[in-house]
Design an enzyme around this catalytic site. Structure first.
Site, short mmCIF file in Angstrom:
data_model
loop_
_atom_site.label_atom_id
_atom_site.label_comp_id
_atom_site.label_asym_id
_atom_site.label_seq_id
_atom_site.Cartn_x
_atom_site.Cartn_y
_atom_site.Cartn_z
N TYR A 177 0.84 -1.21 0.00
CA TYR A 177 0.00 0.00 0.00
C TYR A 177 0.86 1.25 0.00
O TYR A 177 1.79 1.41 0.80
CB TYR A 177 -0.91 0.01 1.23
CG TYR A 177 -1.67 1.32 1.37
CD1 TYR A 177 -2.71 1.63 0.50
CD2 TYR A 177 -1.31 2.27 2.32
CE1 TYR A 177 -3.39 2.84 0.59
CE2 TYR A 177 -1.97 3.48 2.42
CZ TYR A 177 -3.02 3.76 1.55
OH TYR A 177 -3.67 4.96 1.64
N HIS A 179 -4.04 16.35 -2.89
CA HIS A 179 -4.42 16.41 -1.48
C HIS A 179 -4.26 17.80 -0.87
O HIS A 179 -4.66 18.03 0.27
CB HIS A 179 -3.61 15.40 -0.67
CG HIS A 179 -4.07 13.98 -0.86
ND1 HIS A 179 -4.27 13.42 -2.09
CD2 HIS A 179 -4.37 13.01 0.05
CE1 HIS A 179 -4.67 12.17 -1.95
NE2 HIS A 179 -4.74 11.90 -0.67
N ASN A 233 1.05 11.52 5.70
CA ASN A 233 0.39 10.63 6.68
C ASN A 233 0.95 10.92 8.07
O ASN A 233 2.06 10.52 8.39
CB ASN A 233 0.62 9.17 6.33
CG ASN A 233 -0.57 8.52 5.66
OD1 ASN A 233 -0.56 7.35 5.36
ND2 ASN A 233 -1.62 9.27 5.43
N TYR A 265 -15.88 32.62 46.36
CA TYR A 265 -15.19 31.49 45.75
C TYR A 265 -14.11 31.92 44.75
O TYR A 265 -13.08 31.27 44.62
CB TYR A 265 -16.18 30.59 45.02
CG TYR A 265 -17.03 29.71 45.91
CD1 TYR A 265 -16.96 29.79 47.29
CD2 TYR A 265 -17.90 28.79 45.34
CE1 TYR A 265 -17.74 29.00 48.10
CE2 TYR A 265 -18.69 27.98 46.14
CZ TYR A 265 -18.61 28.07 47.52
OH TYR A 265 -19.39 27.28 48.31
N ARG A 321 -11.28 32.62 47.15
CA ARG A 321 -10.98 31.53 48.10
C ARG A 321 -10.69 30.22 47.39
O ARG A 321 -9.86 29.42 47.85
CB ARG A 321 -12.17 31.38 49.06
CG ARG A 321 -11.98 30.33 50.12
CD ARG A 321 -12.94 30.47 51.29
NE ARG A 321 -14.26 30.95 50.93
CZ ARG A 321 -15.39 30.25 51.11
NH1 ARG A 321 -15.33 29.01 51.58
NH2 ARG A 321 -16.56 30.77 50.82
N PHE A 342 -1.94 7.07 12.10
CA PHE A 342 -2.23 8.45 11.72
C PHE A 342 -3.53 8.96 12.32
O PHE A 342 -3.86 10.14 12.19
CB PHE A 342 -2.32 8.56 10.19
CG PHE A 342 -3.19 7.49 9.58
CD1 PHE A 342 -4.55 7.42 9.85
CD2 PHE A 342 -2.64 6.52 8.76
CE1 PHE A 342 -5.34 6.43 9.31
CE2 PHE A 342 -3.44 5.53 8.19
CZ PHE A 342 -4.78 5.49 8.47
N GLU A 375 -12.63 5.35 5.05
CA GLU A 375 -12.20 6.04 6.27
C GLU A 375 -13.46 6.50 7.00
O GLU A 375 -13.90 7.64 6.89
CB GLU A 375 -11.27 7.19 5.89
CG GLU A 375 -10.02 6.66 5.20
CD GLU A 375 -9.27 7.68 4.37
OE1 GLU A 375 -9.65 8.87 4.42
OE2 GLU A 375 -8.32 7.30 3.68
#
Length: 508
Positions: A52, A82, A195, A278, A281, A327, A413
């Site tokens: 791959y 991409h 990746n 608060y 404190r 990834f 995916e």
């Protein structure tokens, strides 16, 4: 120089390179590992064995075999197709961080890139040539594909870069700085460059570093407000906090108490009141919880800085390549959502202390809205409005990104982390928090100056003097936003920490 070997990068070294531009060096042994992994990839290509990303398509196209003669074109096409980021460009420091992190991952010898490709990224970093990378477009799984592709395009002379603060075509910018682009990419190199989780890690690491500084600045702002309101430091007694055993709380209480050492502005129970609200404190309990969260996130981030997040991962010593899912950004997505929530709480309680400073019903005798000739003058009234707006915005931003997912690549995916969105939100929250703390700090200094003069604490005196060197006491209404901007910019700078604490690390 910051010298990395794939295993030793920490938050401090990251910041030195990403933010402060220190020179990056790579340990020779790590380059040897890189060369061994590359030789394995070359053998796979020569043998024609389907692996791959080396000689197949990507994502849902992983079953498509790629001819040996097209492997280089495959990698170039991968970067171009991409590079789909959108929105505003990421800051130079974020992109420098991405480059550093990618180098540190590649030199672990599990990716199979050529040594010259790694060294070209190092050369660009050291020449201050920064790719233009857009902030949006990553799903936080399959790696930060869109931003990392944009980061990598200049390696082959494509895309854009920033040189000397000027944006220009990559080929022009690299030529200007004497950096020769690569003639092309070898098998698997494009995939190895994109990746990974380096975009989300870089954004989140910068936010995290600033969070540690904000935690200390929150303690200091609270300390100034203690003095402005005649607070009761008995609640900071270390015996109290030791009994709970929460280390962040213990450390925050210790820091506030140290800030106030010697102060004549603070009171004892019963002097003015028996106990504080608060927001004073319980400041150590709230600030300390955030500090504990930051420390937890630091462990996640530093592990990721030295992680292998490529796909496939090569094991040259065993002659194997494994396609898996390192990834996927889920560990970071959860951590950065947590980081954003924890940071937002520092502003939540700060804004409540600011309200006590400006509200005449709560401010222990201070003039309404810290002004003079009230009615004609509005004083710091709208400073609190602005802080309240930022706090409310943070509540929206603190909604977790990591609970979302959307399928991509034809459902190959089918679960993604949204980790980059979580990191970006955390960084935006951090900016809002700093502004709120700046508003509390300048308001507390105004309030102190409206009291009868008295000795301030060991560190609050330094903080007050440092603020006053840049922001004057407001005697009558003025245009306020330049003062807020000056306070914010000062807290953003390292000068504030240096002038008050002498350069001590924020989380020591």
């Amino acid at each position: 120089m910051v010298l990395i070997d794939g295993n030793n990068l920490d938050l401090d070294g990251f910041i030195r390179v990403a933010r402060f531009g220190e020179v990056l060096g790579v340990a020779p042994a790590s380059m040897e590992r890189t060369a061994v992994a590359r030789a394995f990839v070359d053998r796979v290509v020569a043998a024609g064995t389907p692996v791959y990303g080396i000689n197949t398509g990507f994502g849902k196209l992983s079953d498509v075999r790629i001819d040996r003669k097209d492997t280089a074109l495959l990698q170039k096409n991968l970067l171009m197709s991409h590079a789909c980021g959108v929105g505003n460009p990421l800051s130079v420091e974020v992109v420098r961080g991405m480059m550093l992190l990618r180098v540190n991952a590649l030199i672990k010898g599990r990716s199979g890139v050529r040594p010259e490709t790694v060294l070209k990224l190092v050369e660009m970093l050291n020449a201050l040539v920064t790719p233009v990378v857009y902030e949006k477009g990553s799903l936080g799984a399959s790696g930060d594909l869109a931003p990392l592709a944009q980061m990598s395009l200049p390696l082959i002379g494509m895309g854009e870069v920033i040189v000397g603060g000027v944006r220009m075509p990559a080929a022009e910018g690299m030529r200007k700085e004497g950096v020769q682009p690569l003639s092309g990419l070898g098998a698997k190199e494009g995939l190895s460059l994109i990746n990974g989780t380096q975009a989300m890690t870089s954004i989140g690491a910068l936010a995290l570093y600033d969070c540690f500084r904000l935690a200390r600045q929150a303690d200091l702002a609270a300390s100034l407000t203690f003095e402005a309101l005649g607070g009761i430091p008995a609640a900071l007694d270390p015996r109290v906090h030791a009994l709970r055993g929460q280390q962040g709380q213990i450390d925050s209480a210790k820091r506030i108490l140290s800030n106030l050492a010697g102060s004549k502005h603070v009171t004892k129970p019963g002097d003015k009141r028996v106990q504080d609200a608060y927001s004073l404190r319980c400041a150590p309990q709230v600030h300390g919880a955030s500090l504990g969260a930051f420390r937890y996130v630091k462990g996640i981030v530093e592990a990721e800085m030295n992680a292998v997040t490529d796909n496939p991962i090569v094991f040259p010593e065993e002659g194997d390549a494994v396609s898996a899912g390192n990834f996927h950004g889920q560990p970071l997505a959860l951590a950065f959502d947590y980081l954003g929530i924890a940071a937002a709480e520092l502003a939540d309680i700060s804004e409540r202390r600011l309200e006590r400073l400006v509200n005449p019903q709560l401010s222990e005798g201070l003039p309404p809205f810290l002004g003079t000739n009230c009615g004609v003058n509005s004083g710091f009234m709208i400073v609190q409005y602005s802080a309240a707006s930022l706090v409310s915005e943070n509540k929206v931003l603190a909604h977790p990104a990591s609970v979302d997912s959307i399928p991509s690549s034809a459902n190959q995916e089918d679960h993604v982390s949204m980790g980059t969105i979580a990191a970006r939100k955390a960084l935006e929250i951090v900016g809002n928090v700093r502004k709120v703390l700046a508003m509390e700090t300048m308001s507390a200094c105004q309030a102190i100056d409206l009291r009868e003069p008295a000795e301030l604490g060991a560190y609050t005196a330094k903080a007050h003097a440092a603020i006053r060197r840049r922001i004057p006491k407001v005697e009558c209404d003025v245009v306020m936003y330049p003062l807020i901007e000056a306070a914010d910019e000062y807290l953003r700078s390292e000068d504030y920490d240096r002038e008050v604490y002498g350069g001590e690390p924020a989380d020591d």
